[in-house]
Design a protein around this motif. Structure first.
Motif, PDB file in Angstrom:
ATOM      1  N   UNK A 103      40.639 -16.225  45.113  1.00 24.31           N
ATOM      2  CA  UNK A 103      39.316 -16.339  45.713  1.00 24.31           C
ATOM      3  C   UNK A 103      38.230 -15.833  44.772  1.00 24.31           C
ATOM      4  N   UNK A 104      38.495 -14.684  44.177  1.00 19.77           N
ATOM      5  CA  UNK A 104      37.499 -14.104  43.280  1.00 19.77           C
ATOM      6  C   UNK A 104      37.272 -15.018  42.091  1.00 19.77           C
ATOM      7  N   UNK A 105      38.362 -15.602  41.639  1.00 21.29           N
ATOM      8  CA  UNK A 105      38.283 -16.543  40.540  1.00 21.29           C
ATOM      9  C   UNK A 105      37.351 -17.712  40.885  1.00 21.29           C
ATOM     10  N   UNK A 106      37.591 -18.258  42.042  1.00 18.25           N
ATOM     11  CA  UNK A 106      36.767 -19.383  42.488  1.00 18.25           C
ATOM     12  C   UNK A 106      35.310 -18.955  42.632  1.00 18.25           C
ATOM     13  N   UNK A 107      35.136 -17.753  43.102  1.00 14.58           N
ATOM     14  CA  UNK A 107      33.801 -17.203  43.292  1.00 14.58           C
ATOM     15  C   UNK A 107      33.072 -17.102  41.953  1.00 14.58           C
ATOM     16  N   UNK A 108      33.818 -16.632  40.970  1.00 12.87           N
ATOM     17  CA  UNK A 108      33.274 -16.481  39.626  1.00 12.87           C
ATOM     18  C   UNK A 108      32.782 -17.817  39.072  1.00 12.87           C
ATOM     19  N   UNK A 109      33.605 -18.819  39.269  1.00 13.67           N
ATOM     20  CA  UNK A 109      33.230 -20.152  38.803  1.00 13.67           C
ATOM     21  C   UNK A 109      31.949 -20.623  39.466  1.00 13.67           C
ATOM     22  N   UNK A 110      31.895 -20.375  40.767  1.00 22.93           N
ATOM     23  CA  UNK A 110      30.712 -20.787  41.513  1.00 22.93           C
ATOM     24  C   UNK A 110      29.467 -20.114  40.952  1.00 22.93           C
ATOM     25  N   UNK A 111      29.615 -18.829  40.665  1.00 23.01           N
ATOM     26  CA  UNK A 111      28.475 -18.089  40.122  1.00 23.01           C
ATOM     27  C   UNK A 111      28.029 -18.676  38.793  1.00 23.01           C
ATOM     28  N   UNK A 112      29.009 -19.026  37.971  1.00 23.44           N
ATOM     29  CA  UNK A 112      28.675 -19.592  36.652  1.00 23.44           C
ATOM     30  C   UNK A 112      27.930 -20.903  36.811  1.00 23.44           C
ATOM     31  N   UNK A 113      28.462 -21.718  37.685  1.00 24.54           N
ATOM     32  CA  UNK A 113      27.796 -22.999  37.938  1.00 24.54           C
ATOM     33  C   UNK A 113      26.369 -22.772  38.386  1.00 24.54           C
ATOM     34  N   UNK A 114      26.214 -21.805  39.274  1.00 23.79           N
ATOM     35  CA  UNK A 114      24.893 -21.531  39.834  1.00 23.79           C
ATOM     36  C   UNK A 114      23.939 -21.066  38.747  1.00 23.79           C
ATOM     37  N   UNK A 115      24.454 -20.289  37.825  1.00 27.98           N
ATOM     38  CA  UNK A 115      23.605 -19.770  36.749  1.00 27.98           C
ATOM     39  C   UNK A 115      23.005 -20.918  35.952  1.00 27.98           C
ATOM     40  N   UNK A 116      23.830 -21.937  35.746  1.00 27.50           N
ATOM     41  CA  UNK A 116      23.344 -23.101  35.012  1.00 27.50           C
ATOM     42  C   UNK A 116      22.236 -23.806  35.794  1.00 27.50           C
ATOM     43  N   UNK A 117      22.478 -23.913  37.083  1.00 27.54           N
ATOM     44  CA  UNK A 117      21.529 -24.611  37.931  1.00 27.54           C
ATOM     45  C   UNK A 117      20.227 -23.852  38.098  1.00 27.54           C
TER      46      UNK A 117
ATOM     47  N   UNK B  64      26.435 -14.679  46.872  1.00 32.09           N
ATOM     48  CA  UNK B  64      27.133 -13.417  47.120  1.00 32.09           C
ATOM     49  C   UNK B  64      27.276 -13.181  48.621  1.00 32.09           C
ATOM     50  N   UNK B  65      26.188 -13.432  49.346  1.00 35.70           N
ATOM     51  CA  UNK B  65      26.240 -13.238  50.804  1.00 35.70           C
ATOM     52  C   UNK B  65      27.295 -14.134  51.424  1.00 35.70           C
ATOM     53  N   UNK B  66      27.346 -15.369  50.973  1.00 38.20           N
ATOM     54  CA  UNK B  66      28.326 -16.309  51.511  1.00 38.20           C
ATOM     55  C   UNK B  66      29.749 -15.836  51.219  1.00 38.20           C
ATOM     56  N   UNK B  67      29.935 -15.354  50.004  1.00 41.92           N
ATOM     57  CA  UNK B  67      31.277 -14.925  49.621  1.00 41.92           C
ATOM     58  C   UNK B  67      31.719 -13.709  50.435  1.00 41.92           C
ATOM     59  N   UNK B  68      30.799 -12.765  50.615  1.00 42.97           N
ATOM     60  CA  UNK B  68      31.127 -11.580  51.399  1.00 42.97           C
ATOM     61  C   UNK B  68      31.459 -11.968  52.843  1.00 42.97           C
ATOM     62  N   UNK B  69      30.699 -12.929  53.352  1.00 47.95           N
ATOM     63  CA  UNK B  69      30.950 -13.389  54.719  1.00 47.95           C
ATOM     64  C   UNK B  69      32.344 -14.003  54.805  1.00 47.95           C
ATOM     65  N   UNK B  70      32.704 -14.734  53.760  1.00 47.55           N
ATOM     66  CA  UNK B  70      34.009 -15.378  53.699  1.00 47.55           C
ATOM     67  C   UNK B  70      35.133 -14.337  53.751  1.00 47.55           C
ATOM     68  N   UNK B  71      34.969 -13.293  52.945  1.00 46.24           N
ATOM     69  CA  UNK B  71      35.986 -12.235  52.910  1.00 46.24           C
ATOM     70  C   UNK B  71      36.091 -11.556  54.270  1.00 46.24           C
ATOM     71  N   UNK B  72      34.921 -11.314  54.860  1.00 48.29           N
ATOM     72  CA  UNK B  72      34.914 -10.645  56.157  1.00 48.29           C
ATOM     73  C   UNK B  72      35.651 -11.496  57.210  1.00 48.29           C
TER      74      UNK B  72
END
Lengths: 246, 216
Positions: free
Chosen positions: A153-167, A213-221
């Motif tokens: 999950x964290x891995x996927x999260x990391x990728x998402x963050x990277x993608x977002x940074x580009x955007x 980040x909020x979405x990811x935390x919600x997911x974990x919760x």
């Protein structure tokens, strides 16, 4: 005597309405005819006591104290002014005293139902169906993450963050804050509509890192609460989020 | 054969409450390649007959003073032990301290049960306190679920009770809750913004209006 008094008052109250009901019951008055002055005094004394004991006083208790004082102050107005005030209240909003009484009456009804439910719960505890009370459902408890680990999950999260940074560079930045509980509800809503959703789709419309980040935390919760499960069909494949079986 | 013993066998072996509809499906269901000839002849059993047979079973158990009964839970029927035998069964099944709901959880649940679908704000309006934590517990225990979104601004999520809620409290259905009609009416009234009950109950005149300049 004082000690005794305190003991009674230190019962835990579910909220300001609960405390008020208790005070009304103690003074043995009709709910429609509360001696506001007396009740307000007792209410404030109680808050004082909570403060002395360093108990956390929820904000709602203070709001109620303000409402009580407002009602009290209005009742001190000379009769003519009071009528005037009342006329104004009718056009604007309900008179605070009636609003409070109505809220108390309504709350009391639900409190009674809650007591009834509590009794039924106790009763139901004594009753066993043939398979011995639903104790058979185990298994899923040990595997809250479903088929994947937190690292996936964290891995996927990391990728998402990277993608977002580009955007992010290409976008206007909006000042918007997202709370985890908003996201939590959003995810549950999406799942109740679609049944399943791909991990990356959850973040598809996220405009900022904060939102991701909020979405990811919600997911974990939600995974912790066993409301949803994360699974993966193939190793390192797309992660899919599904509703946990009820 | 009378359908009563068949239904008894079905209820006996089932792991969950069976509704009259589910029971009927057992009789009328088909699709087997070679249906057991015993099954023929029951194809036309009606739900009403099933309900009747269940009622008879209930009475039989009471008359025979059995240690179990037919309970009506969450829209279905189930054979359960009588409450009197709870102490022994708890020991047998190793149930020592069941997780009971807190008073605030019960209160919130009551509000949701009567007012569903209901948003978080609406619950808080009735209780006068924040319900975040309680709501989470209720979701976690599967007693409450998300039912949809309200048309209000911000499209807040709406909640409702689950099948597990009915089972937990041994309720037949929502109508089985006390005074459900009355509490629903109260809500309807509020929406129409009916004026407060009666001005007759006005405060009994303030304790002697302050005589201005009353000092000698």
């Amino acid at each position: 005597m004082v000690e005794n008094d305190y003991k009674v008052r230190l019962e835990i109250f579910e909220g300001p309405l609960d405390l008020l009901l208790y005070l009304i019951k103690k003074t043995e008055v009709d709910i429609y005819d509360i001696p506001i002055e007396k009740v307000t005094k007792q209410y404030l004394e109680y808050l004082q006591l909570m403060r002395m004991l360093n108990l956390d006083i929820a904000g709602e208790f203070l709001v109620m104290a303000a409402t009580l004082m407002l009602i009290k102050s209005r009742m001190l107005l000379p009769a003519e002014e009071r009528a005037e005030q009342q006329a104004r209240d009718e056009t604007e909003e309900e008179e605070p005293r009636w609003a409070l009484i109505r809220q108390l009456v309504e709350y009391k009804k639900f409190k009674d139902v809650a007591a009834h439910l509590g009794k039924r719960e106790l009763m139901q505890e004594q009753v066993f169906p043939r398979h011995g009370g639903g104790e058979i459902e185990t298994g899923s408890a040990e595997l809250p993450l479903g088929d994947i680990s937190i690292f996936d999950l964290i891995n996927a999260f990391n990728e998402t963050l990277k993608r977002a940074a580009r955007r992010e560079n290409l976008r206007e930045i909006f000042e918007e804050t997202f709370s985890v509980s908003d996201k939590l509800e959003e995810i549950l809503w999406t799942l109740s509509e679609k049944g399943a959703v791909r991990f990356h789709d959850l973040f598809a419309h996220a405009a900022s890192r904060g939102e991701i980040v909020a979405t990811f935390l919600a997911l974990l919760e939600l995974i912790r609460l066993k409301q949803i499960r994360a699974r993966q069909r193939v190793h390192f494949g797309e992660i899919e989020i599904v509703k946990a079986a009820a | 054969m009378n359908i009563k013993p068949i239904i008894e066998a079905l209820l006996f072996a089932a792991r969950k409450p069976l509704s009259p509809k589910e029971l009927r499906a057992v009789f009328t269901g088909g699709g087997d390649e070679k249906p057991d000839p015993a099954l023929a002849g029951y194809k036309r059993v009606k739900e009403a007959e099933i309900a009747g047979a269940i009622e008879e079973l209930k009475v039989d158990y009471i008359n025979d003073d059995r240690s179990f009964m037919v309970a009506e839970v969450a829209g279905g029927f189930q054979i359960v032990s009588k409450p009197d035998f709870g102490p022994w069964l708890k020991r047998l099944l190793n149930v020592d301290r069941p997780q009971r709901l807190s008073p605030s959880a019960l209160e919130t649940l009551a509000i949701i049960a009567y007012r569903q679908p209901i948003t978080r704000n609406e619950m808080e309006a009735v209780r006068g306190v924040n319900v975040d934590g309680v709501l989470r517990t209720l979701l976690e225990r599967g007693l409450v679920k998300i039912t949809g979104r309200s048309g209000l601004p911000g499209k807040p999520i709406q909640y409702g009770t689950t099948q597990a809620f009915l089972e937990h409290f041994g309720l037949r259905d929502l109508e089985d809750l006390p005074a459900i009609e009355e509490l629903r009416r109260l809500e309807a009234k509020k929406q129409q913004a009916v004026p407060p009950p009666a001005p007759a109950a006005e405060p009994p005149a303030p304790p002697t209006p302050l005589p201005s300049g009353g000092n000698p």
